[in-house]
Write a protein that holds these residues in place. Structure first.
Motif, PDB file in Angstrom:
ATOM      1  N   GLN A 188     147.709  30.139  30.855  1.00  0.00           N
ATOM      2  CA  GLN A 188     146.597  31.077  30.964  1.00  0.00           C
ATOM      3  C   GLN A 188     145.530  30.734  29.939  1.00  0.00           C
ATOM      4  OE1 GLN A 188     146.202  33.884  33.167  1.00  0.00           O
ATOM      5  NE2 GLN A 188     144.155  33.607  32.334  1.00  0.00           N
ATOM      6  N   THR A 189     144.270  30.720  30.374  1.00  0.00           N
ATOM      7  CA  THR A 189     143.141  30.496  29.475  1.00  0.00           C
ATOM      8  C   THR A 189     142.464  31.831  29.198  1.00  0.00           C
ATOM      9  OG1 THR A 189     142.806  28.291  30.405  1.00  0.00           O
ATOM     10  CG2 THR A 189     141.001  29.214  29.114  1.00  0.00           C
ATOM     11  N   ILE A 190     142.195  32.077  27.920  1.00  0.00           N
ATOM     12  CA  ILE A 190     141.559  33.322  27.475  1.00  0.00           C
ATOM     13  C   ILE A 190     140.367  32.931  26.607  1.00  0.00           C
ATOM     14  CG2 ILE A 190     141.864  35.472  26.204  1.00  0.00           C
ATOM     15  CD1 ILE A 190     144.959  35.029  26.686  1.00  0.00           C
ATOM     16  N   HIS A 191     139.191  33.472  26.922  1.00  0.00           N
ATOM     17  CA  HIS A 191     137.976  33.169  26.167  1.00  0.00           C
ATOM     18  C   HIS A 191     137.553  34.378  25.345  1.00  0.00           C
ATOM     19  CE1 HIS A 191     137.111  29.476  28.479  1.00  0.00           C
ATOM     20  NE2 HIS A 191     137.607  30.153  29.498  1.00  0.00           N
ATOM     21  N   VAL A 192     136.987  34.119  24.168  1.00  0.00           N
ATOM     22  CA  VAL A 192     136.376  35.147  23.329  1.00  0.00           C
ATOM     23  C   VAL A 192     134.965  34.678  23.009  1.00  0.00           C
ATOM     24  CG1 VAL A 192     136.469  36.362  21.113  1.00  0.00           C
ATOM     25  CG2 VAL A 192     138.601  35.794  22.311  1.00  0.00           C
ATOM     26  N   TRP A 193     133.969  35.544  23.233  1.00  0.00           N
ATOM     27  CA  TRP A 193     132.580  35.187  22.935  1.00  0.00           C
ATOM     28  C   TRP A 193     131.984  36.171  21.937  1.00  0.00           C
ATOM     29  CZ3 TRP A 193     133.800  33.615  27.999  1.00  0.00           C
ATOM     30  CH2 TRP A 193     133.425  32.310  28.311  1.00  0.00           C
ATOM     31  N   HIS A 194     131.171  35.645  21.047  1.00  0.00           N
ATOM     32  CA  HIS A 194     130.403  36.464  20.107  1.00  0.00           C
ATOM     33  C   HIS A 194     128.999  35.881  20.012  1.00  0.00           C
ATOM     34  CE1 HIS A 194     129.375  39.085  16.867  1.00  0.00           C
ATOM     35  NE2 HIS A 194     130.619  39.500  16.697  1.00  0.00           N
ATOM     36  N   ASN A 195     127.988  36.738  19.880  1.00  0.00           N
ATOM     37  CA  ASN A 195     126.600  36.264  19.837  1.00  0.00           C
ATOM     38  C   ASN A 195     126.056  36.123  18.419  1.00  0.00           C
ATOM     39  OD1 ASN A 195     126.415  38.991  19.281  1.00  0.00           O
ATOM     40  ND2 ASN A 195     124.567  39.299  20.477  1.00  0.00           N
ATOM     41  N   ASN A 196     126.928  36.201  17.416  1.00  0.00           N
ATOM     42  CA  ASN A 196     126.500  36.033  16.036  1.00  0.00           C
ATOM     43  C   ASN A 196     127.324  34.908  15.402  1.00  0.00           C
ATOM     44  OD1 ASN A 196     125.947  36.160  13.304  1.00  0.00           O
ATOM     45  ND2 ASN A 196     125.888  38.393  13.245  1.00  0.00           N
ATOM     46  N   PRO A 197     126.744  33.715  15.235  1.00  0.00           N
ATOM     47  CA  PRO A 197     127.492  32.585  14.671  1.00  0.00           C
ATOM     48  C   PRO A 197     128.043  32.856  13.272  1.00  0.00           C
ATOM     49  CG  PRO A 197     125.456  31.819  15.676  1.00  0.00           C
ATOM     50  CD  PRO A 197     125.399  33.319  15.662  1.00  0.00           C
ATOM     51  N   ALA A 198     127.505  33.854  12.571  1.00  0.00           N
ATOM     52  CA  ALA A 198     128.015  34.201  11.243  1.00  0.00           C
ATOM     53  C   ALA A 198     129.308  35.024  11.322  1.00  0.00           C
ATOM     54  CB  ALA A 198     126.954  34.971  10.462  1.00  0.00           C
ATOM     55  N   LYS A 199     129.731  35.367  12.520  1.00  0.00           N
ATOM     56  CA  LYS A 199     130.922  36.208  12.713  1.00  0.00           C
ATOM     57  C   LYS A 199     132.144  35.401  13.153  1.00  0.00           C
ATOM     58  CE  LYS A 199     128.981  40.229  11.948  1.00  0.00           C
ATOM     59  NZ  LYS A 199     129.472  41.205  10.995  1.00  0.00           N
ATOM     60  N   ARG A 200     132.267  34.193  12.632  1.00  0.00           N
ATOM     61  CA  ARG A 200     133.414  33.361  12.995  1.00  0.00           C
ATOM     62  C   ARG A 200     134.733  34.051  12.655  1.00  0.00           C
ATOM     63  NH1 ARG A 200     137.163  29.589  12.123  1.00  0.00           N
ATOM     64  NH2 ARG A 200     137.079  27.659  13.301  1.00  0.00           N
ATOM     65  N   GLY A 201     134.757  34.762  11.526  1.00  0.00           N
ATOM     66  CA  GLY A 201     135.965  35.485  11.131  1.00  0.00           C
ATOM     67  C   GLY A 201     136.363  36.546  12.140  1.00  0.00           C
ATOM     68  N   THR A 202     135.372  37.188  12.749  1.00  0.00           N
ATOM     69  CA  THR A 202     135.651  38.189  13.777  1.00  0.00           C
ATOM     70  C   THR A 202     136.299  37.535  14.990  1.00  0.00           C
ATOM     71  OG1 THR A 202     133.807  39.556  13.053  1.00  0.00           O
ATOM     72  CG2 THR A 202     134.605  39.927  15.300  1.00  0.00           C
ATOM     73  N   VAL A 203     135.749  36.417  15.419  1.00  0.00           N
ATOM     74  CA  VAL A 203     136.318  35.695  16.571  1.00  0.00           C
ATOM     75  C   VAL A 203     137.740  35.234  16.240  1.00  0.00           C
ATOM     76  CG1 VAL A 203     136.089  33.644  18.034  1.00  0.00           C
ATOM     77  CG2 VAL A 203     134.076  35.021  17.486  1.00  0.00           C
ATOM     78  N   SER A 204     137.919  34.690  15.051  1.00  0.00           N
ATOM     79  CA  SER A 204     139.243  34.219  14.635  1.00  0.00           C
ATOM     80  C   SER A 204     140.250  35.367  14.608  1.00  0.00           C
ATOM     81  CB  SER A 204     139.135  33.557  13.259  1.00  0.00           C
ATOM     82  OG  SER A 204     140.381  33.041  12.872  1.00  0.00           O
ATOM     83  N   ALA A 205     139.850  36.527  14.078  1.00  0.00           N
ATOM     84  CA  ALA A 205     140.741  37.681  14.018  1.00  0.00           C
ATOM     85  C   ALA A 205     141.088  38.188  15.419  1.00  0.00           C
ATOM     86  CB  ALA A 205     140.102  38.799  13.191  1.00  0.00           C
ATOM     87  N   MET A 206     140.103  38.205  16.306  1.00  0.00           N
ATOM     88  CA  MET A 206     140.365  38.626  17.679  1.00  0.00           C
ATOM     89  C   MET A 206     141.376  37.699  18.333  1.00  0.00           C
ATOM     90  SD  MET A 206     136.533  39.693  19.010  1.00  0.00           S
ATOM     91  CE  MET A 206     137.057  40.143  20.675  1.00  0.00           C
ATOM     92  N   MET A 207     141.215  36.407  18.113  1.00  0.00           N
ATOM     93  CA  MET A 207     142.131  35.448  18.720  1.00  0.00           C
ATOM     94  C   MET A 207     143.548  35.606  18.146  1.00  0.00           C
ATOM     95  SD  MET A 207     139.500  32.256  19.043  1.00  0.00           S
ATOM     96  CE  MET A 207     140.488  31.214  20.085  1.00  0.00           C
ATOM     97  N   LEU A 208     143.658  35.873  16.846  1.00  0.00           N
ATOM     98  CA  LEU A 208     144.965  36.113  16.245  1.00  0.00           C
ATOM     99  C   LEU A 208     145.603  37.356  16.855  1.00  0.00           C
ATOM    100  CD1 LEU A 208     147.196  35.562  14.194  1.00  0.00           C
ATOM    101  CD2 LEU A 208     145.851  36.866  12.522  1.00  0.00           C
ATOM    102  N   ASN A 209     144.823  38.419  17.015  1.00  0.00           N
ATOM    103  CA  ASN A 209     145.353  39.645  17.621  1.00  0.00           C
ATOM    104  C   ASN A 209     145.812  39.408  19.061  1.00  0.00           C
ATOM    105  OD1 ASN A 209     144.841  41.040  15.254  1.00  0.00           O
ATOM    106  ND2 ASN A 209     142.867  41.810  15.955  1.00  0.00           N
ATOM    107  N   ILE A 210     145.070  38.611  19.802  1.00  0.00           N
ATOM    108  CA  ILE A 210     145.456  38.305  21.183  1.00  0.00           C
ATOM    109  C   ILE A 210     146.736  37.478  21.201  1.00  0.00           C
ATOM    110  CG2 ILE A 210     144.781  37.054  23.276  1.00  0.00           C
ATOM    111  CD1 ILE A 210     141.839  37.944  22.593  1.00  0.00           C
ATOM    112  N   LYS A 211     146.838  36.498  20.300  1.00  0.00           N
ATOM    113  CA  LYS A 211     148.073  35.701  20.228  1.00  0.00           C
ATOM    114  C   LYS A 211     149.269  36.584  19.867  1.00  0.00           C
ATOM    115  CE  LYS A 211     146.728  32.472  17.396  1.00  0.00           C
ATOM    116  NZ  LYS A 211     146.666  31.255  16.578  1.00  0.00           N
ATOM    117  N   THR A 212     149.071  37.514  18.942  1.00  0.00           N
ATOM    118  CA  THR A 212     150.150  38.437  18.572  1.00  0.00           C
ATOM    119  C   THR A 212     150.571  39.275  19.773  1.00  0.00           C
ATOM    120  OG1 THR A 212     149.385  38.495  16.277  1.00  0.00           O
ATOM    121  CG2 THR A 212     150.801  40.311  16.997  1.00  0.00           C
ATOM    122  N   ALA A 213     149.602  39.755  20.557  1.00  0.00           N
ATOM    123  CA  ALA A 213     149.913  40.514  21.770  1.00  0.00           C
ATOM    124  C   ALA A 213     150.676  39.652  22.766  1.00  0.00           C
ATOM    125  CB  ALA A 213     148.631  41.059  22.391  1.00  0.00           C
TER     126      ALA A 213
END
Length: 127
Positions: free
Chosen positions: A59-84
């Motif tokens: 399964q492929t799962i994408h996360v998008w954010h429109n603020n390049p300064a929010k890499r930590g937010t994208v990374s945290a979201m991906m960690l939460n999805i992996k945990t789920a």
């Protein structure tokens, strides 16, 4: 139910429970607020055995954010999805084992606004 569809539904519900805006089947309209998750393509490889069907779902799962300064937010979201994903071990008809995850974060310049694009590719074994 088809194993791929059963896992897709379990993933959709698990990611929704994290509180993220999630889309499946199509990307949302341009005015959709960021960040958001898109549950994209899946692949099923099955093997019929004497005792039933076993196999793998990718399964492929994408996360998008429109603020390049929010890499930590994208990374945290991906960690939460992996945990789920790791918590999915049974659905109505199948037992699941998360075998592999592949995670990438890259820049996306396909829109007027530069985006951060996280990609998770997960592999589940089922029996």
């Amino acid at each position: 139910m088809d194993p791929q569809q059963e896992l897709f539904t379990a993933l959709l519900l698990a990611i929704q429970s994290l509180g993220y805006d999630i889309y499946d089947g199509y990307l949302p309209p341009e005015e959709t607020p960021y960040p958001f998750v898109y549950l994209a393509d899946s692949q099923l490889t099955d093997d019929i055995r004497k005792g039933g069907v076993m196999g793998n779902v990718y399964q492929t799962i994408h996360v998008w954010h429109n603020n390049p300064a929010k890499r930590g937010t994208v990374s945290a979201m991906m960690l939460n999805i992996k945990t789920a994903c790791r918590k999915i071990d049974h659905t109505t008809n199948f037992t699941w084992i998360l075998r592999n995850t592949d995670q990438r974060i890259l820049t996306d310049t396909t829109t007027k606004t530069p985006l951060l694009h996280g990609i998770l590719e997960v592999e589940f074994k089922f029996c």
